[in-house]
Design an enzyme around this catalytic site. Sequence first.
Site, PDB file in Angstrom:
ATOM      1  N   SER A 140       0.794  -1.197  -0.029  1.00  0.00           N
ATOM      2  CA  SER A 140       0.005  -0.025  -0.123  1.00  0.00           C
ATOM      3  C   SER A 140       0.889   1.135   0.034  1.00  0.00           C
ATOM      4  O   SER A 140       1.926   1.214   0.538  1.00  0.00           O
ATOM      5  CB  SER A 140      -0.968  -0.066   1.465  1.00  0.00           C
ATOM      6  OG  SER A 140      -1.171   1.406   1.614  1.00  0.00           O
ATOM      7  N   TYR A 154      -1.938  -0.701  10.420  1.00  0.00           N
ATOM      8  CA  TYR A 154      -2.164  -0.977   8.845  1.00  0.00           C
ATOM      9  C   TYR A 154      -0.660  -0.677   8.153  1.00  0.00           C
ATOM     10  O   TYR A 154      -0.251  -1.538   7.314  1.00  0.00           O
ATOM     11  CB  TYR A 154      -3.376  -0.274   8.464  1.00  0.00           C
ATOM     12  CG  TYR A 154      -3.671  -0.465   6.891  1.00  0.00           C
ATOM     13  CD1 TYR A 154      -4.254  -1.842   6.462  1.00  0.00           C
ATOM     14  CD2 TYR A 154      -3.069   0.364   6.002  1.00  0.00           C
ATOM     15  CE1 TYR A 154      -4.351  -1.986   5.171  1.00  0.00           C
ATOM     16  CE2 TYR A 154      -3.460  -0.067   4.614  1.00  0.00           C
ATOM     17  CZ  TYR A 154      -4.047  -1.140   4.018  1.00  0.00           C
ATOM     18  OH  TYR A 154      -4.114  -1.303   2.862  1.00  0.00           O
TER      19      TYR A 154
END
Length: 252
Positions: A140, A154
């Site tokens: 990501s 995350y």
Amino acid sequence: MRKNVLITGASSGLGAGMARIFAAKGHHLALTARRVDRLEALKAEIEAAHPDVEVVVHALDVNEHEQVFAVVKQAIRELGGLDRVIVNAGLGKGGRIGTGKFEANKETAETNFVAALAQCEAAMEHFYERQAGHLVVISSMSAMRGLPSTITTYAATKAAVAHLAEGIRLDLMRRKDHDIKVTTLFPGYIATEMNEAAEQEARMMVDVETGCKALVKAIDKEVADAAIPTWPWAPLAPVMKHAPLGVLRRLM
Ligand SMILES: NC(=O)c1ccc[n+]([C@@H]2O[C@H](COP(=O)([O-])OP(=O)(O)OC[C@H]3O[C@@H](n4cnc5c(N)ncnc54)[C@H](OP(=O)(O)O)[C@@H]3O)[C@@H](O)[C@H]2O)c1
């Protein structure tokens, strides 16, 4: 062509979107997720549109590590080998560290990193045996830096999987006579269930089809890594990586 492709987390979002595109290109698919009803519906849709494409589906919670190895082995038997494994299953739960959200943060850490490790182990075992294969890890853009608040864990997991993939790539550099590649993808904002609530990011968000086309393009090129879509994320990556913390805090 890397004919047989296994995708984890294929019941929605990027996993399902990539499956549709790979099927249209003639790849056979092994699709896994916990919501097997969705996988069955996707299999029926793909087989109706592309009768020559073989699709096998398996219920798999990637946090059940023995199951990860078992399902990968089963898919290998069913399709006659795997040429590409896309480590895609992931989730974005979490809360600011120190605010009682340990369980949510732990679930994200386990799913996005420890379970990704299990998927990489299972895939690489097979690829080393065959001396061929393509491992794809979905990281990501949040991996570029430590990030605050609900996204702290995350972002850390996505940095961890990117380093994991890079380490595997370094292992491969020492070996000759193989056709094994490792690709790490860094998506920005793509409109999936994961970020339904992220309305404030709408300006930089692309729809699933656009996002998945860009992912598959980079996967087919077997690049070492890529920001997805290229614009605006490729130029933003070094900014995110090197911006002073004060600047980063204002951006977040
Ligand atoms: N969308 C974005 O903007 C974006 C940006 C950067 C990175 N990513 C990454 O892209 C990947 C796909 O996310 P998405 O955007 O497509 O979100 P999504 O639509 O929420 O899809 C997540 C997928 O992961 C699966 N999954 C979650 N926990 C699992 C578990 N314990 N076991 C097995 N499968 C599990 C889900 O399947 P079940 O619930 O059916 O098991 C689902 O298929 C994730 O790794 C995410 O971090 C997305």
